[in-house]
Design a protein around this motif. Sequence first.
Motif, PDB file in Angstrom:
ATOM      1  N   GLY A 238       0.814  -1.253  -0.072  1.00 11.50           N
ATOM      2  CA  GLY A 238       0.049  -0.029   0.015  1.00 11.50           C
ATOM      3  C   GLY A 238       0.880   1.386   0.127  1.00 11.50           C
ATOM      4  N   LEU A 239       2.109   1.261  -0.524  1.00  8.87           N
ATOM      5  CA  LEU A 239       3.019   2.181  -0.593  1.00  8.87           C
ATOM      6  C   LEU A 239       2.380   3.466  -1.635  1.00  8.87           C
ATOM      7  N   THR A 240       2.301   4.615  -1.290  1.00  8.74           N
ATOM      8  CA  THR A 240       1.781   5.638  -2.376  1.00  8.74           C
ATOM      9  C   THR A 240       2.866   6.861  -2.456  1.00  8.74           C
ATOM     10  N   GLY A 241       2.203   7.595  -3.050  1.00  8.96           N
ATOM     11  CA  GLY A 241       3.167   9.154  -3.262  1.00  8.96           C
ATOM     12  C   GLY A 241       3.513   9.263  -4.477  1.00  8.96           C
ATOM     13  N   ASP A 242       4.159  10.332  -4.648  1.00  4.66           N
ATOM     14  CA  ASP A 242       4.769  10.761  -6.126  1.00  4.66           C
ATOM     15  C   ASP A 242       6.228  10.129  -6.168  1.00  4.66           C
ATOM     16  N   SER A 243       6.917   9.474  -5.050  1.00  6.05           N
ATOM     17  CA  SER A 243       8.214   9.124  -5.017  1.00  6.05           C
ATOM     18  C   SER A 243       8.497   8.380  -6.411  1.00  6.05           C
ATOM     19  N   ALA A 244       9.709   8.510  -6.944  1.00  9.84           N
ATOM     20  CA  ALA A 244      10.125   7.792  -7.987  1.00  9.84           C
ATOM     21  C   ALA A 244      10.366   6.272  -7.659  1.00  9.84           C
ATOM     22  N   ASP A 245      10.298   5.461  -8.682  1.00 10.94           N
ATOM     23  CA  ASP A 245      10.338   4.022  -8.619  1.00 10.94           C
ATOM     24  C   ASP A 245      11.439   3.574  -7.614  1.00 10.94           C
ATOM     25  N   ALA A 246      12.625   4.359  -7.937  1.00  7.94           N
ATOM     26  CA  ALA A 246      13.740   3.953  -7.134  1.00  7.94           C
ATOM     27  C   ALA A 246      13.466   3.912  -5.607  1.00  7.94           C
ATOM     28  N   ASP A 247      12.962   5.148  -4.899  1.00 11.46           N
ATOM     29  CA  ASP A 247      12.506   5.247  -3.838  1.00 11.46           C
ATOM     30  C   ASP A 247      11.676   4.337  -3.063  1.00 11.46           C
ATOM     31  N   LEU A 248      10.468   4.190  -3.943  1.00 12.28           N
ATOM     32  CA  LEU A 248       9.402   3.226  -3.679  1.00 12.28           C
ATOM     33  C   LEU A 248       9.986   1.796  -3.630  1.00 12.28           C
ATOM     34  N   ALA A 249      10.839   1.656  -4.401  1.00 14.55           N
ATOM     35  CA  ALA A 249      11.339   0.302  -4.461  1.00 14.55           C
ATOM     36  C   ALA A 249      12.077  -0.234  -3.293  1.00 14.55           C
ATOM     37  N   GLU A 250      13.080   0.802  -2.675  1.00 17.16           N
ATOM     38  CA  GLU A 250      13.841   0.689  -1.388  1.00 17.16           C
ATOM     39  C   GLU A 250      12.740   0.560  -0.242  1.00 17.16           C
ATOM     40  N   GLN A 251      11.622   1.306  -0.328  1.00 13.32           N
ATOM     41  CA  GLN A 251      10.715   1.347   0.854  1.00 13.32           C
ATOM     42  C   GLN A 251      10.059   0.079   1.007  1.00 13.32           C
ATOM     43  N   THR A 252       9.964  -0.573  -0.341  1.00 13.73           N
ATOM     44  CA  THR A 252       9.217  -1.788  -0.521  1.00 13.73           C
ATOM     45  C   THR A 252      10.125  -2.729   0.295  1.00 13.73           C
ATOM     46  N   VAL A 253      11.170  -2.728  -0.199  1.00 15.61           N
ATOM     47  CA  VAL A 253      12.431  -3.970   0.581  1.00 15.61           C
ATOM     48  C   VAL A 253      12.332  -3.709   2.032  1.00 15.61           C
ATOM     49  N   ASN A 254      12.452  -2.516   2.268  1.00 15.95           N
ATOM     50  CA  ASN A 254      12.482  -2.152   3.719  1.00 15.95           C
ATOM     51  C   ASN A 254      11.268  -2.786   4.506  1.00 15.95           C
ATOM     52  N   ALA A 255      10.262  -2.587   3.785  1.00 16.40           N
ATOM     53  CA  ALA A 255       8.696  -2.964   4.502  1.00 16.40           C
ATOM     54  C   ALA A 255       8.688  -4.411   4.617  1.00 16.40           C
ATOM     55  N   LEU A 256       9.289  -4.984   3.568  1.00 13.22           N
ATOM     56  CA  LEU A 256       9.298  -6.734   3.522  1.00 13.22           C
ATOM     57  C   LEU A 256      10.183  -7.166   4.735  1.00 13.22           C
ATOM     58  N   ARG A 257      11.172  -6.506   4.852  1.00 12.22           N
ATOM     59  CA  ARG A 257      12.279  -6.903   5.743  1.00 12.22           C
ATOM     60  C   ARG A 257      11.628  -6.583   7.152  1.00 12.22           C
ATOM     61  N   ASN A 258      11.110  -5.470   7.290  1.00 14.06           N
ATOM     62  CA  ASN A 258      10.417  -5.147   8.502  1.00 14.06           C
ATOM     63  C   ASN A 258       9.228  -6.220   8.974  1.00 14.06           C
ATOM     64  N   TRP A 259       8.544  -6.649   8.015  1.00 16.69           N
ATOM     65  CA  TRP A 259       7.531  -7.539   8.244  1.00 16.69           C
ATOM     66  C   TRP A 259       8.148  -8.777   8.576  1.00 16.69           C
ATOM     67  N   PHE A 260       9.253  -9.428   7.867  1.00 21.04           N
ATOM     68  CA  PHE A 260       9.860 -10.521   8.331  1.00 21.04           C
ATOM     69  C   PHE A 260      10.274 -10.538   9.827  1.00 21.04           C
ATOM     70  N   SER A 261      10.866  -9.378  10.257  1.00 23.52           N
ATOM     71  CA  SER A 261      11.238  -9.275  11.544  1.00 23.52           C
ATOM     72  C   SER A 261      10.054  -9.202  12.460  1.00 23.52           C
ATOM     73  N   THR A 262       8.931  -8.783  12.071  1.00 23.96           N
ATOM     74  CA  THR A 262       7.940  -8.808  12.888  1.00 23.96           C
ATOM     75  C   THR A 262       7.343  -9.917  13.393  1.00 23.96           C
ATOM     76  N   VAL A 263       7.346 -10.863  12.298  1.00 18.83           N
ATOM     77  CA  VAL A 263       6.600 -12.168  12.403  1.00 18.83           C
ATOM     78  C   VAL A 263       7.592 -13.296  12.849  1.00 18.83           C
ATOM     79  N   GLY A 264       9.024 -12.663  13.022  1.00 19.82           N
ATOM     80  CA  GLY A 264      10.031 -13.828  13.477  1.00 19.82           C
ATOM     81  C   GLY A 264      10.930 -14.625  12.785  1.00 19.82           C
ATOM     82  N   CYS A 265      10.655 -13.977  11.334  1.00 21.15           N
ATOM     83  CA  CYS A 265      11.767 -14.510  10.406  1.00 21.15           C
ATOM     84  C   CYS A 265      13.201 -13.955  10.343  1.00 21.15           C
ATOM     85  N   PRO A 266      14.147 -14.431  10.219  1.00 20.79           N
ATOM     86  CA  PRO A 266      15.305 -13.796  10.168  1.00 20.79           C
ATOM     87  C   PRO A 266      15.866 -12.907   8.736  1.00 20.79           C
ATOM     88  N   VAL A 267      16.435 -11.882   8.691  1.00 20.05           N
ATOM     89  CA  VAL A 267      16.708 -11.242   7.619  1.00 20.05           C
ATOM     90  C   VAL A 267      18.300 -11.038   7.408  1.00 20.05           C
TER      91      VAL A 267
END
Length: 388
Positions: free
Chosen positions: A315-344
């Motif tokens: 659900g990331l939004t905004g006018d950010s360039a794809d490169a920024d959004l891509a980085e936010q996406t990877v961070n979001a996925l990594r954070n989610w893994f950490s939240t549910v107890g998966c190592p990163v």
Amino acid sequence: MQNFVFHNPTKIVFGRSTIPSIGMEAAVFGNRALLVYGQNSIKKNGVFEQVTASLAKAGIMFVEHSGVCSNPLLSHVRAGIAKVREHDLQVIVAVGGGSVIDAAKAIAAGSLADGDVWDFFSGKQVIKAALPITTVLTLAATGSEMNASMVVTNDETQEKFGFKSPFLFPKVSILDPETTFTVPPNYTAYGAADAIAHVLEAYMSTKDEDVPVQMDFMEGLIRNAMQSCERCLVNPSDFGGRAALMWTATLALNGLTVAGLGQTAFPMHMIEHSLSALYNVPHGAGLSVVMSGWLRWRLKQDANRIARLGRHVFGLTGDSADADLAEQTVNALRNWFSTVGCPVTLAELNIPTGDINKIAENALALAQLWQLDEYTQERIEEVLAYCQ
Ligand code: NZQ
Ligand code: ZN
């Protein structure tokens, strides 16, 4: 959209109180069975009693082959093949997670082979026949219950290889979400990570930009893997959550996601298999580390695709360039893994970064077998460096 053939012959029996039908389903294929299962979970949660009562009721004599370990071993598969031959067994009943089902598949094919079962994995022979396989799934993760793949570790050479053949589709798989109420939080999350990885491998590797049904389907599966995992962690006996996770994991690797995508590849799995082979880490835990690193490694080349994942799944939004959004996406996925107890990171798996060279060397053999030609030793090391 590329041409495709979708053919999946596995019959799925899904829902509450479905385990007692295993006897009737297996009896179609014979009345002498090899009952394959893991360490102890099915004895603790009552699934063993349900299965054996059903087999007895259907008049099936069975020989037990227990003790399949997570990341199943070739030596144990060979012992299963010996039992099949000794007792002239006709059908395999596998009760467990992906490791049990994969071991059962290897036994089913190895029992009818002239040569050694490892020859399939090393590419020396193809499968020409296999005993019929029936399964009772107890863990949502691999999709092995409805696909034609198997993965086994050679305990002599520390190679973890997979093999695929139409003969390996289970004839029938019973999916009762209630059996997964007892799966502990860590394996619940690892299972979700595995399902996400199966979808992401296809999502990231297709070269076809015009596959809207497949992209929506895959994004939906990832969202459902995450949401259902969260529900199961809050309440392990949440039937709806367990059911959604189980069906998501099955759909993630039963051939549907890749229909029409053209050539796809499994580079993250190629690297993870070496982590499991060398350090015996759970497959899903190895994958959450490799996914986190691999996606960071691909940030530049695949910014558009990763940004799309961010918009549609996180659900990331905004006018950010794809490169920024891509980085936010990877961070979001990594954070989610950490939240549910998966190592990163490798460190969370207790794997020293000084071993990167050794891991890459091990992975290279599989890269060559899977014809992932761009993955040289150097490139695999590069990906692993992002997993720190
Ligand atoms: O051995 P038991 O006592 O059954 O305990 C298992 C094991 O310790 C436990 N478990 C299973 N069901 C349970 C339960 N515990 C409590 N309640 C239950 N209902 O969970 C642990 C992990 O089981 P395992 O079968 O190893 O997990 P998973 O399903 O993730 O399978 C992993 C294996 O599958 C391969 C992996 O590489 C790995 O070897 N894969 C197979 C694939 C395929 N055939 O298509 C694709 C995948 O990418 C993957 O490579
Ligand atoms: Zn996997």
